[in-house]
Design an enzyme around this catalytic site. Structure first.
Site, short mmCIF file in Angstrom:
data_model
loop_
_atom_site.label_atom_id
_atom_site.label_comp_id
_atom_site.label_asym_id
_atom_site.label_seq_id
_atom_site.Cartn_x
_atom_site.Cartn_y
_atom_site.Cartn_z
N TYR A 140 0.82 -1.21 0.00
CA TYR A 140 0.00 0.00 0.00
C TYR A 140 0.86 1.27 0.00
O TYR A 140 0.45 2.29 -0.50
CB TYR A 140 -0.90 0.04 1.24
CG TYR A 140 -2.26 -0.55 1.06
CD1 TYR A 140 -2.43 -1.84 0.55
CD2 TYR A 140 -3.40 0.17 1.41
CE1 TYR A 140 -3.70 -2.38 0.41
CE2 TYR A 140 -4.67 -0.37 1.27
CZ TYR A 140 -4.82 -1.64 0.77
OH TYR A 140 -6.07 -2.17 0.63
N LYS B 186 2.99 -15.38 1.97
CA LYS B 186 3.13 -16.05 0.67
C LYS B 186 4.62 -16.35 0.52
O LYS B 186 5.28 -15.94 -0.44
CB LYS B 186 2.60 -15.12 -0.45
CG LYS B 186 2.50 -15.77 -1.81
CD LYS B 186 1.38 -16.79 -1.92
CE LYS B 186 1.41 -17.47 -3.28
NZ LYS B 186 0.44 -18.59 -3.39
N ASP C 87 -3.34 -18.03 0.01
CA ASP C 87 -4.39 -18.67 -0.80
C ASP C 87 -5.09 -19.76 0.01
O ASP C 87 -6.31 -19.87 0.01
CB ASP C 87 -3.82 -19.21 -2.12
CG ASP C 87 -2.54 -20.02 -1.96
OD1 ASP C 87 -1.95 -20.04 -0.86
OD2 ASP C 87 -2.12 -20.66 -2.95
N ASP D 165 -6.46 -6.74 4.00
CA ASP D 165 -7.60 -6.05 3.39
C ASP D 165 -8.57 -7.08 2.82
O ASP D 165 -9.78 -7.02 3.05
CB ASP D 165 -7.09 -5.11 2.28
CG ASP D 165 -8.23 -4.38 1.57
OD1 ASP D 165 -9.14 -3.90 2.27
OD2 ASP D 165 -8.19 -4.32 0.32
N ASP E 44 -12.36 -8.78 4.61
CA ASP E 44 -13.69 -8.72 3.97
C ASP E 44 -14.33 -10.10 3.95
O ASP E 44 -15.53 -10.25 4.22
CB ASP E 44 -13.59 -8.20 2.53
CG ASP E 44 -13.84 -6.69 2.43
OD1 ASP E 44 -13.59 -5.99 3.43
OD2 ASP E 44 -14.27 -6.23 1.36
C1 IPM Z 1 -10.41 -0.95 4.22
C2 IPM Z 1 -10.69 -0.27 2.91
C3 IPM Z 1 -9.54 0.67 2.59
C4 IPM Z 1 -8.29 -0.18 2.45
C5 IPM Z 1 -9.74 1.57 1.35
C6 IPM Z 1 -11.01 2.40 1.45
C7 IPM Z 1 -8.55 2.46 1.09
O1 IPM Z 1 -10.90 -1.21 1.91
O2 IPM Z 1 -10.28 -0.24 5.24
O3 IPM Z 1 -10.33 -2.18 4.24
O4 IPM Z 1 -8.01 -0.73 1.37
O5 IPM Z 1 -7.56 -0.31 3.44
MG MG Z 2 -11.00 -3.23 2.61
#
Ligand code: IPM
Ligand code: MG
Length: 367
Positions: free
Chosen positions: A142, A197, A229, A253, A257
């Site tokens: 990042y 990884k 993975d 990230d 999710d």
């Molecule tokens: C998160 C979001 C952020 C990230 C974005 C909005 C920059 O997806 O907080 O997970 O990628 O960190």
């Molecule tokens: Mg995110």
């Protein structure tokens, strides 16, 4: 001493959900005689519209001074076309994270028993799920340099453009996130899975080495390693095998999710981003959901639970934090559901109704 909390509503559904969380905070403040003061500032697209930058100087100054920050969400299609990438709303968020050195991102994924049906996985696979993803937040690909889009000169691809980023972690960056992860595991089930990884990427070979080294200081925590993975697969196959997972910025990230969705609603999950002194920024795991912004249907619970996490980790007010979490559980018991967690037989409520219900439940708790 008065503790200062900076409220950053942001974009999309951010302002709607933060409004409800602030009502809950104000109620907690009364009920528990908290010595906290709230201030506001703009970040993301809304800051760009007003100041021409997603992270105005005044916001950064207030953020630096604050003891803790509560953020809604940033971003939306309105700003996606901005040519200059540095002006995008996401840069406001990333600038806060890196400027304040909030390297330790805690993302719990907890299945509320009341919502077991909302998960896309079978109840037996997810019932009782309680995992914590510790994501490194200020390094990795990042932020690695060099980065950009350049034009290739010479050779068979002459004149073609190429995009490039750098995946880099220093030993000290790995060591400090390792400490956060091991300490979190000590407070929970004492199992830590480090995700990398290392079969392909040198940066994660070093990651694995440092994890093993730091593990020696935490003999009570059982450390394991998993390729990313496989970790993605295991998260949807048998998520309850995990207690704490630690990983770098980009893998975290993605995996967070997936983990969030196991619980049936990403609209329920809070997060904390902490610096080395436990000063933190607290935000829901979900984004700004521009598709439903302004309709009053967003779920404010992740933001309300983020406020609870803020009281616990940065403001040392764990009784108030416990009470807010209990109040959230109570409104779920009452059958109240926003659209994202709605199922047959429940009462569908708006963002504001959900916020008001949590406030009422909090007021009704014996202090
Ligand atoms: C998160 C979001 C952020 C990230 C974005 C909005 C920059 O997806 O907080 O997970 O990628 O960190
Ligand atoms: Mg995110």
């Amino acid at each position: 001493m008065t503790q200062n909390v900076l409220i950053l509503p942001g974009d999309g559904i951010g302002p709607e959900i933060v409004t409800e969380a602030v009502k809950v905070l104000e109620t907690a403040k009364q009920k528990f005689n908290l010595d906290i003061e709230l201030d506001n500032a703009l970040v993301g697209g809304s800051a760009y519209d007003e100041f021409g930058t997603p992270l105005p100087e005044v916001t950064m100054q207030k953020a630096e001074k604050a003891d803790a920050i509560l953020l809604g969400a940033v971003g939306g299609p309105k700003w996606d076309e901005l040519e200059d990438r540095d002006l995008r709303p996401e840069k406001g968020l990333l600038g806060l994270r890196s400027g304040l050195e909030l390297f330790g991102n805690l993302r719990p994924a907890i299945l509320y028993p009341q919502l077991a049906d909302a998960s896309s996985l079978k109840p037996e696979v997810v019932s009782g799920l309680d995992i914590l993803i510790v994501r490194e937040l200020t390094g990795g690909i990042y932020f690695g340099k060099p980065r950009g889009i350049r034009t290739i000169e010479g050779g068979p691809k002459d004149g073609e453009r190429e995009g490039y980023n750098t995946y880099v972690y220093s030993e000290s960056e790995i060591r400090r996130i390792a400490k956060v992860a091991f300490e979190s595991a000590q407070k929970r089930g004492k199992k830590l899975c480090s995700v990398d990884k290392a079969n392909v990427l040198e940066v994660t070979v070093l990651w694995r080495e440092i994890m093993n080294e730091v593990a020696k200081d935490y003999p009570d925590v059982e450390l394991s390693h998993m390729y990313v993975d496989n970790a993605a697969m295991q998260l949807v196959r048998a998520p309850k095998q995990f207690d704490v997972m630690v990983t770098g910025n980009m893998f975290g990230d993605i995996l967070s999710d997936a983990a969030a969705m196991l619980t049936g609603s990403i609209g329920m999950l809070p997060s904390a981003s902490l610096d080395k002194n436990n000063k933190g920024m607290y935000e829901p795991c979900h984004g700004s959901a521009p598709d439903i912004a302004g309709q009053g249907i967003a779920n404010p619970l992740a933001t309300i639970l983020s406020a609870a996490m803020m009281l616990r980790y940065s403001l040392n007010e764990s009784a108030a934090a416990d009470a807010i979490e209990k109040a959230v559980s109570d409104v779920l018991d009452q059958g109240l559901r926003t659209a994202d967690i709605y199922s047959d037989g429940m009462s569908k409520v708006s963002t504001a109704e959900m916020g008001a219900a949590v406030v009422a439940a909090l007021e009704n708790l014996s202090a």
